[in-house]
Design a protein around this motif. Structure first.
Motif, PDB file in Angstrom:
ATOM      1  N   ALA A 151       0.927  -1.376   0.231  1.00  0.00           N
ATOM      2  CA  ALA A 151      -0.181   0.346   0.431  1.00  0.00           C
ATOM      3  C   ALA A 151       0.973   1.117   0.378  1.00  0.00           C
ATOM      4  N   GLY A 152       0.458   2.550  -0.639  1.00  0.00           N
ATOM      5  CA  GLY A 152       1.610   3.934  -0.938  1.00  0.00           C
ATOM      6  C   GLY A 152       1.404   4.267   0.602  1.00  0.00           C
ATOM      7  N   THR A 153       1.851   5.475   1.153  1.00  0.00           N
ATOM      8  CA  THR A 153       1.923   6.655   1.558  1.00  0.00           C
ATOM      9  C   THR A 153       1.264   7.205   0.875  1.00  0.00           C
ATOM     10  N   ILE A 154       0.328   8.625   1.685  1.00  0.00           N
ATOM     11  CA  ILE A 154      -0.133   9.814   1.328  1.00  0.00           C
ATOM     12  C   ILE A 154       1.001  10.661   1.109  1.00  0.00           C
ATOM     13  N   THR A 155       2.311  10.907   1.606  1.00  0.00           N
ATOM     14  CA  THR A 155       3.580  11.386   0.827  1.00  0.00           C
ATOM     15  C   THR A 155       3.407  11.043  -0.694  1.00  0.00           C
ATOM     16  N   GLN A 156       3.351   9.509  -0.735  1.00  0.00           N
ATOM     17  CA  GLN A 156       3.933   8.955  -2.724  1.00  0.00           C
ATOM     18  C   GLN A 156       2.363   9.714  -3.039  1.00  0.00           C
ATOM     19  N   TYR A 157       1.502   9.415  -2.948  1.00  0.00           N
ATOM     20  CA  TYR A 157       0.446  10.085  -3.593  1.00  0.00           C
ATOM     21  C   TYR A 157       0.373  11.410  -3.970  1.00  0.00           C
ATOM     22  N   LYS A 158       0.934  12.051  -2.526  1.00  0.00           N
ATOM     23  CA  LYS A 158       0.383  13.371  -3.132  1.00  0.00           C
ATOM     24  C   LYS A 158       1.979  13.734  -3.821  1.00  0.00           C
ATOM     25  N   TYR A 159       2.828  13.183  -4.147  1.00  0.00           N
ATOM     26  CA  TYR A 159       4.220  13.523  -4.859  1.00  0.00           C
ATOM     27  C   TYR A 159       3.508  13.066  -6.258  1.00  0.00           C
ATOM     28  N   PHE A 160       3.356  12.067  -6.647  1.00  0.00           N
ATOM     29  CA  PHE A 160       2.436  11.530  -7.621  1.00  0.00           C
ATOM     30  C   PHE A 160       1.158  12.289  -8.214  1.00  0.00           C
ATOM     31  N   LEU A 161       1.214  12.898  -7.600  1.00  0.00           N
ATOM     32  CA  LEU A 161      -0.142  13.332  -8.052  1.00  0.00           C
ATOM     33  C   LEU A 161      -0.319  15.378  -8.537  1.00  0.00           C
ATOM     34  N   ARG A 162       1.181  16.279  -7.908  1.00  0.00           N
ATOM     35  CA  ARG A 162       2.602  16.859  -8.550  1.00  0.00           C
ATOM     36  C   ARG A 162       3.385  16.660 -10.238  1.00  0.00           C
ATOM     37  N   ILE A 163       3.429  15.258  -9.630  1.00  0.00           N
ATOM     38  CA  ILE A 163       3.686  14.764 -11.145  1.00  0.00           C
ATOM     39  C   ILE A 163       3.034  14.905 -12.186  1.00  0.00           C
ATOM     40  N   TYR A 164       1.836  14.707 -11.667  1.00  0.00           N
ATOM     41  CA  TYR A 164       1.010  14.636 -12.647  1.00  0.00           C
ATOM     42  C   TYR A 164      -0.034  15.879 -13.293  1.00  0.00           C
ATOM     43  N   ASN A 165       0.081  16.493 -12.929  1.00  0.00           N
ATOM     44  CA  ASN A 165      -0.377  17.845 -12.467  1.00  0.00           C
ATOM     45  C   ASN A 165       0.109  18.539 -13.097  1.00  0.00           C
ATOM     46  N   ASN A 166       2.075  17.927 -13.955  1.00  0.00           N
ATOM     47  CA  ASN A 166       2.916  19.251 -14.651  1.00  0.00           C
ATOM     48  C   ASN A 166       3.270  18.321 -15.296  1.00  0.00           C
ATOM     49  N   VAL A 167       2.896  17.702 -15.559  1.00  0.00           N
ATOM     50  CA  VAL A 167       3.319  17.061 -17.294  1.00  0.00           C
ATOM     51  C   VAL A 167       1.941  17.251 -18.095  1.00  0.00           C
ATOM     52  N   THR A 168       2.580  16.454 -19.670  1.00  0.00           N
ATOM     53  CA  THR A 168       1.355  16.826 -21.055  1.00  0.00           C
ATOM     54  C   THR A 168       0.647  15.841 -21.312  1.00  0.00           C
ATOM     55  N   HIS A 169      -0.917  15.637 -21.503  1.00  0.00           N
ATOM     56  CA  HIS A 169      -1.370  14.687 -21.935  1.00  0.00           C
ATOM     57  C   HIS A 169      -0.258  13.985 -22.941  1.00  0.00           C
ATOM     58  N   TYR A 170      -0.596  12.170 -23.032  1.00  0.00           N
ATOM     59  CA  TYR A 170      -0.145  11.702 -23.929  1.00  0.00           C
ATOM     60  C   TYR A 170      -0.855  11.261 -25.031  1.00  0.00           C
ATOM     61  N   LYS A 171      -0.470  11.943 -25.934  1.00  0.00           N
ATOM     62  CA  LYS A 171      -1.566  12.180 -27.552  1.00  0.00           C
ATOM     63  C   LYS A 171      -1.110  11.045 -28.356  1.00  0.00           C
ATOM     64  N   ASN A 172       0.233  11.252 -29.093  1.00  0.00           N
ATOM     65  CA  ASN A 172       0.733   9.683 -29.641  1.00  0.00           C
ATOM     66  C   ASN A 172      -0.561   8.243 -29.811  1.00  0.00           C
ATOM     67  N   LYS A 173      -0.214   7.513 -31.130  1.00  0.00           N
ATOM     68  CA  LYS A 173      -0.846   6.447 -31.043  1.00  0.00           C
ATOM     69  C   LYS A 173       0.499   5.510 -31.923  1.00  0.00           C
ATOM     70  N   VAL A 174       0.740   4.531 -30.955  1.00  0.00           N
ATOM     71  CA  VAL A 174       1.543   3.572 -31.499  1.00  0.00           C
ATOM     72  C   VAL A 174       1.371   2.209 -32.015  1.00  0.00           C
ATOM     73  N   ASP A 175       1.593   1.590 -33.709  1.00  0.00           N
ATOM     74  CA  ASP A 175       1.239   0.480 -34.130  1.00  0.00           C
ATOM     75  C   ASP A 175       1.508  -0.902 -33.036  1.00  0.00           C
ATOM     76  N   ASN A 176       0.293  -1.190 -33.221  1.00  0.00           N
ATOM     77  CA  ASN A 176      -0.327  -2.206 -32.437  1.00  0.00           C
ATOM     78  C   ASN A 176       0.931  -3.631 -32.917  1.00  0.00           C
ATOM     79  N   ILE A 177       2.095  -4.326 -32.819  1.00  0.00           N
ATOM     80  CA  ILE A 177       2.689  -4.863 -32.696  1.00  0.00           C
ATOM     81  C   ILE A 177       2.743  -6.529 -32.078  1.00  0.00           C
TER      82      ILE A 177
END
Length: 314
Positions: free
Chosen positions: A212-238
């Motif tokens: 189980a993750g900690t509240i500290t890890q949860y908050k840090y994950f959210l900080r990363i998530y809120n500061n990166v861009t959305h993934y939009k590219n598509k990859v061939d289904n290999i």
């Protein structure tokens, strides 16, 4: 060989969970890992996956403390080289720490090799996501996901699952975004449902509590998530079966070797271990990163990480 299976229906779910354990290997008073756990909608698949994981984790101890040399395939250089067997086994020395990262079992050798490479890349993708914030964001079944593309053509995901006020992280890999996120989601679910009798490697406590993750890890994950861009590219289904192993290795990796590991438990299963001195051959916990970062590929160079919480245990 001793093996116990516990296929059981997960309460309020359409999934089954199985636990498999084989007899342990003991070397220099150290006991190797033996447990494998899996969840799936079909009970027979959970048994198969749990057995495979149990066998590959047990095999990680076979060459422990063995300095004999063995011929292995360097995929980056596309040549056979000779290396110490100790590079393809568990090692508790801090500057050469190796856990069960990069080992996989399958009935087909090619598939075992692919999965072992994915396993190695996955833990290093976690380093890039957690410490360097090299990732994109996405969502999968209501969960937040961070995607790393540094090991292209493969994609590696860190997913955060929140259930009953608790946090569970899962890592997944695949040749497509969908496949990678699905794998991460399944691992997070597995850790969520693992019962108190499933033990994590070298920890005398239930893996459920341990994972189980900690509240500290949860908050840090959210900080990363809120500061990166959305993934939009598509990859061939290999399809993995059709993928050339050599083409899985990014150009920036100069050496990455794979070796078949002996398996005297179930002859139908082929066990393969991937290793690279340029990468982390274990979960990149802060202590290991601090003491070994200068030994890795220049892609891993990082400044002070004292303010960053340790990675989630996955």
């Amino acid at each position: 060989m001793s093996m116990w299976l516990y296929p059981q229906k997960i309460l309020f779910s359409n999934k089954f969970m199985s636990i498999a354990k084989s007899n342990a290997i003991v070397k220099q008073d150290k006991i190797g890992p033996i447990g494998g756990t899996s969840i799936d909608e079909k009970s027979i698949l959970t048994i198969t996956k749990a057995i495979s994981e149990s066998i590959d984790r047990r095999s990680s101890m076979i060459w422990a403390y063995d300095n004999d040399m063995v011929d292995v395939l360097d995929l980056a250089q596309r040549e056979i080289v000779t290396m110490s067997k100790g590079n393809f086994s568990l090692d508790d020395k801090t500057k050469h720490f190796i856990d069960t990262t990069g080992i996989a079992a399958h009935t087909r050798g090619q598939q075992a090799a692919v999965l072992s490479i994915f396993e190695l890349f996955q833990k290093n993708a976690l380093f890039f996501i957690w410490y360097k914030k090299l990732c994109f964001k996405s969502e999968y079944k209501g969960s937040l996901v961070l995607l790393n593309l540094d090991f292209s053509p493969s994609i590696h995901s860190l997913l955060l699952l929140i259930e009953n006020g608790r946090y569970f992280f899962g890592m997944g890999s695949g040749m497509t975004c969908e496949e990678s996120m699905r794998s991460a989601y399944e691992e997070a679910k597995l850790l969520r449902y693992q019962d108190s009798n499933a033990y994590a490697i070298n920890f005398n406590k239930s893996r459920f509590r341990y994972s189980a993750g900690t509240i500290t890890q949860y908050k840090y994950f959210l900080r990363i998530y809120n500061n990166v861009t959305h993934y939009k590219n598509k990859v061939d289904n290999i399809k993995l079966e059709e993928k050339n192993l050599f083409n899985l290795i990014p150009e920036w990796i100069e050496h990455l070797s794979i070796s078949k590991i002996p398996n005297n438990q179930i002859n139908r299963l082929v066990v393969v271990k991937a290793y690279s001195e340029e990468l982390y051959n274990s979960l990149p916990f802060k202590k290991i990163v601090v003491e070994t970062n200068h030994l890795k590929n220049s892609m891993f160079i990082i400044k002070d990480i004292s303010s960053i919480p340790d990675i989630p245990s996955i």
